[in-house]
Write a protein that holds these residues in place. Sequence first.
Motif, PDB file in Angstrom:
ATOM      1  N   MET A 159       0.854  -1.221  -0.013  1.00  0.00           N
ATOM      2  CA  MET A 159      -0.060   0.096  -0.034  1.00  0.00           C
ATOM      3  C   MET A 159       0.838   1.185   0.010  1.00  0.00           C
ATOM      4  SD  MET A 159      -2.928  -1.488  -0.278  1.00  0.00           S
ATOM      5  CE  MET A 159      -4.178  -0.322  -0.048  1.00  0.00           C
ATOM      6  N   ASP A 160       0.309   2.361  -0.631  1.00  0.00           N
ATOM      7  CA  ASP A 160       1.208   3.868  -0.549  1.00  0.00           C
ATOM      8  C   ASP A 160       1.294   4.134   0.774  1.00  0.00           C
ATOM      9  OD1 ASP A 160      -1.601   4.753   0.121  1.00  0.00           O
ATOM     10  OD2 ASP A 160      -1.736   5.866  -1.535  1.00  0.00           O
ATOM     11  N   HIS A 161       1.961   5.216   1.024  1.00  0.00           N
ATOM     12  CA  HIS A 161       2.348   5.964   2.190  1.00  0.00           C
ATOM     13  C   HIS A 161       0.984   5.980   3.114  1.00  0.00           C
ATOM     14  CE1 HIS A 161       6.519   5.441   1.983  1.00  0.00           C
ATOM     15  NE2 HIS A 161       6.520   6.112   0.841  1.00  0.00           N
ATOM     16  N   ALA A 162      -0.052   6.513   2.489  1.00  0.00           N
ATOM     17  CA  ALA A 162      -1.381   6.942   3.086  1.00  0.00           C
ATOM     18  C   ALA A 162      -2.220   5.584   3.456  1.00  0.00           C
ATOM     19  CB  ALA A 162      -1.974   7.860   2.109  1.00  0.00           C
ATOM     20  N   CYS A 195      -3.039   0.392  -3.348  1.00  0.00           N
ATOM     21  CA  CYS A 195      -1.887  -0.692  -3.738  1.00  0.00           C
ATOM     22  C   CYS A 195      -1.032   0.149  -4.629  1.00  0.00           C
ATOM     23  CB  CYS A 195      -2.500  -1.817  -4.382  1.00  0.00           C
ATOM     24  SG  CYS A 195      -1.299  -2.883  -5.002  1.00  0.00           S
ATOM     25  N   GLN A 196       0.314   0.089  -4.347  1.00  0.00           N
ATOM     26  CA  GLN A 196       1.373   0.809  -5.247  1.00  0.00           C
ATOM     27  C   GLN A 196       1.464  -0.104  -6.680  1.00  0.00           C
ATOM     28  OE1 GLN A 196       4.966   0.891  -2.597  1.00  0.00           O
ATOM     29  NE2 GLN A 196       4.428   2.912  -2.180  1.00  0.00           N
ATOM     30  N   GLY A 197       1.173  -1.393  -6.682  1.00  0.00           N
ATOM     31  CA  GLY A 197       1.266  -1.951  -7.936  1.00  0.00           C
ATOM     32  C   GLY A 197      -0.100  -1.564  -8.743  1.00  0.00           C
ATOM     33  N   CYS A 198      -1.159  -2.013  -8.511  1.00  0.00           N
ATOM     34  CA  CYS A 198      -2.324  -2.166  -9.344  1.00  0.00           C
ATOM     35  C   CYS A 198      -3.272  -0.672  -9.156  1.00  0.00           C
ATOM     36  CB  CYS A 198      -3.290  -3.225  -8.840  1.00  0.00           C
ATOM     37  SG  CYS A 198      -4.011  -3.539  -7.366  1.00  0.00           S
ATOM     38  N   GLY A 199      -3.148  -0.242  -8.016  1.00  0.00           N
ATOM     39  CA  GLY A 199      -3.935   1.047  -7.637  1.00  0.00           C
ATOM     40  C   GLY A 199      -5.499   0.941  -6.985  1.00  0.00           C
ATOM     41  N   ARG A 200      -5.574  -0.396  -6.725  1.00  0.00           N
ATOM     42  CA  ARG A 200      -6.851  -0.553  -5.994  1.00  0.00           C
ATOM     43  C   ARG A 200      -6.945  -0.289  -4.565  1.00  0.00           C
ATOM     44  NH1 ARG A 200      -8.332  -6.575  -7.636  1.00  0.00           N
ATOM     45  NH2 ARG A 200      -5.804  -6.818  -7.495  1.00  0.00           N
ATOM     46  N   THR A 201      -7.901  -0.305  -3.781  1.00  0.00           N
ATOM     47  CA  THR A 201      -7.981  -0.149  -2.419  1.00  0.00           C
ATOM     48  C   THR A 201      -7.933  -1.222  -1.870  1.00  0.00           C
ATOM     49  OG1 THR A 201     -10.416  -0.328  -2.228  1.00  0.00           O
ATOM     50  CG2 THR A 201      -9.440   2.037  -2.610  1.00  0.00           C
ATOM     51  N   GLU A 254     -11.189  -3.072  -2.503  1.00  0.00           N
ATOM     52  CA  GLU A 254     -11.381  -3.688  -3.853  1.00  0.00           C
ATOM     53  C   GLU A 254     -10.619  -4.884  -4.023  1.00  0.00           C
ATOM     54  OE1 GLU A 254     -12.065   0.719  -5.791  1.00  0.00           O
ATOM     55  OE2 GLU A 254     -10.177  -0.094  -5.728  1.00  0.00           O
ATOM     56  N   ILE A 255      -9.470  -4.930  -3.635  1.00  0.00           N
ATOM     57  CA  ILE A 255      -8.604  -6.099  -3.514  1.00  0.00           C
ATOM     58  C   ILE A 255      -9.278  -7.422  -3.079  1.00  0.00           C
ATOM     59  CG2 ILE A 255      -6.562  -7.315  -3.155  1.00  0.00           C
ATOM     60  CD1 ILE A 255      -5.208  -4.569  -3.342  1.00  0.00           C
ATOM     61  N   GLY A 256      -9.606  -7.194  -1.728  1.00  0.00           N
ATOM     62  CA  GLY A 256     -10.421  -8.244  -1.042  1.00  0.00           C
ATOM     63  C   GLY A 256     -11.851  -8.859  -1.878  1.00  0.00           C
ATOM     64  N   ARG A 257     -12.393  -7.848  -2.414  1.00  0.00           N
ATOM     65  CA  ARG A 257     -13.801  -8.180  -2.889  1.00  0.00           C
ATOM     66  C   ARG A 257     -13.963  -8.589  -4.498  1.00  0.00           C
ATOM     67  NH1 ARG A 257     -17.698  -4.558  -3.950  1.00  0.00           N
ATOM     68  NH2 ARG A 257     -19.208  -6.396  -4.125  1.00  0.00           N
ATOM     69  N   TRP A 258     -12.491  -8.478  -4.902  1.00  0.00           N
ATOM     70  CA  TRP A 258     -12.446  -8.555  -6.546  1.00  0.00           C
ATOM     71  C   TRP A 258     -13.148  -9.933  -6.882  1.00  0.00           C
ATOM     72  CZ3 TRP A 258     -11.506  -5.342 -10.076  1.00  0.00           C
ATOM     73  CH2 TRP A 258     -10.921  -5.561 -11.358  1.00  0.00           C
ATOM     74  N   PRO A 259     -12.799 -11.139  -6.220  1.00  0.00           N
ATOM     75  CA  PRO A 259     -13.331 -12.243  -6.782  1.00  0.00           C
ATOM     76  C   PRO A 259     -15.059 -12.392  -6.635  1.00  0.00           C
ATOM     77  CG  PRO A 259     -11.724 -12.804  -5.146  1.00  0.00           C
ATOM     78  CD  PRO A 259     -11.802 -11.285  -5.197  1.00  0.00           C
ATOM     79  N   GLN A 260     -15.366 -11.765  -5.767  1.00  0.00           N
ATOM     80  CA  GLN A 260     -17.035 -11.441  -5.667  1.00  0.00           C
ATOM     81  C   GLN A 260     -17.847 -10.539  -6.447  1.00  0.00           C
ATOM     82  OE1 GLN A 260     -15.158 -11.565  -2.690  1.00  0.00           O
ATOM     83  NE2 GLN A 260     -15.256 -13.668  -2.598  1.00  0.00           N
ATOM     84  N   MET A 261     -17.055  -9.449  -6.874  1.00  0.00           N
ATOM     85  CA  MET A 261     -17.491  -8.415  -7.812  1.00  0.00           C
ATOM     86  C   MET A 261     -17.897  -8.862  -9.207  1.00  0.00           C
ATOM     87  SD  MET A 261     -14.935  -5.346  -7.645  1.00  0.00           S
ATOM     88  CE  MET A 261     -14.392  -4.187  -5.976  1.00  0.00           C
ATOM     89  N   THR A 262     -19.164  -8.250  -9.576  1.00  0.00           N
ATOM     90  CA  THR A 262     -19.474  -8.546 -10.827  1.00  0.00           C
ATOM     91  C   THR A 262     -18.666  -7.940 -11.955  1.00  0.00           C
ATOM     92  OG1 THR A 262     -20.773  -6.450 -10.832  1.00  0.00           O
ATOM     93  CG2 THR A 262     -21.955  -8.447 -10.174  1.00  0.00           C
ATOM     94  N   ASP A 315     -16.097  -0.780 -13.360  1.00  0.00           N
ATOM     95  CA  ASP A 315     -16.027   0.606 -12.786  1.00  0.00           C
ATOM     96  C   ASP A 315     -14.620   0.715 -12.012  1.00  0.00           C
ATOM     97  OD1 ASP A 315     -18.525   1.113 -13.418  1.00  0.00           O
ATOM     98  OD2 ASP A 315     -19.484   0.749 -11.680  1.00  0.00           O
ATOM     99  N   VAL A 316     -14.199  -0.343 -11.102  1.00  0.00           N
ATOM    100  CA  VAL A 316     -12.871  -0.161 -10.730  1.00  0.00           C
ATOM    101  C   VAL A 316     -11.862   0.185 -11.617  1.00  0.00           C
ATOM    102  CG1 VAL A 316     -10.807  -1.315  -9.243  1.00  0.00           C
ATOM    103  CG2 VAL A 316     -13.341  -1.621  -8.733  1.00  0.00           C
ATOM    104  N   MET A 317     -11.774  -0.664 -12.838  1.00  0.00           N
ATOM    105  CA  MET A 317     -10.647  -0.423 -13.783  1.00  0.00           C
ATOM    106  C   MET A 317     -10.887   1.185 -14.309  1.00  0.00           C
ATOM    107  SD  MET A 317      -9.017  -3.154 -13.813  1.00  0.00           S
ATOM    108  CE  MET A 317      -8.137  -3.190 -15.384  1.00  0.00           C
ATOM    109  N   ALA A 318     -12.085   1.370 -14.469  1.00  0.00           N
ATOM    110  CA  ALA A 318     -12.195   2.846 -14.884  1.00  0.00           C
ATOM    111  C   ALA A 318     -11.517   3.991 -13.990  1.00  0.00           C
ATOM    112  CB  ALA A 318     -13.633   3.311 -15.478  1.00  0.00           C
ATOM    113  N   SER A 319     -11.431   3.515 -12.790  1.00  0.00           N
ATOM    114  CA  SER A 319     -10.982   4.521 -11.886  1.00  0.00           C
ATOM    115  C   SER A 319      -9.362   4.356 -11.903  1.00  0.00           C
ATOM    116  CB  SER A 319     -11.800   4.315 -10.418  1.00  0.00           C
ATOM    117  OG  SER A 319     -11.169   3.235  -9.918  1.00  0.00           O
TER     118      SER A 319
END
Length: 68
Positions: A17-20, A24-30, A33-41, A47-51
């Motif tokens: 994760m970034d300093h704040a 994530c410094q690699g993919c940019g997700r929170t 979002e990382i934890g929920r990814w497998p359950q997301m539609t 929407d995440v990818m667009a952000s």
Amino acid sequence: MNPSPSVANPCLNICRMDHAGKYCQGCGRTAVEIGRWPQMTDAERADVMASLPARQSWRSRAAPAPTP
């Protein structure tokens, strides 16, 4: 059996994760979002990818300049 998702996981295996602690410094997700990814539609994933470009742009502007 679940069909394979049409929105690929953006993980780059740079998992820290970034300093704040916000993105994530690699993919940019929170972390959520990382934890929920497998359950997301696919729509939620899209929407995440667009952000991500805006997040990556913000991170590059906020990153300190490299020291010589």
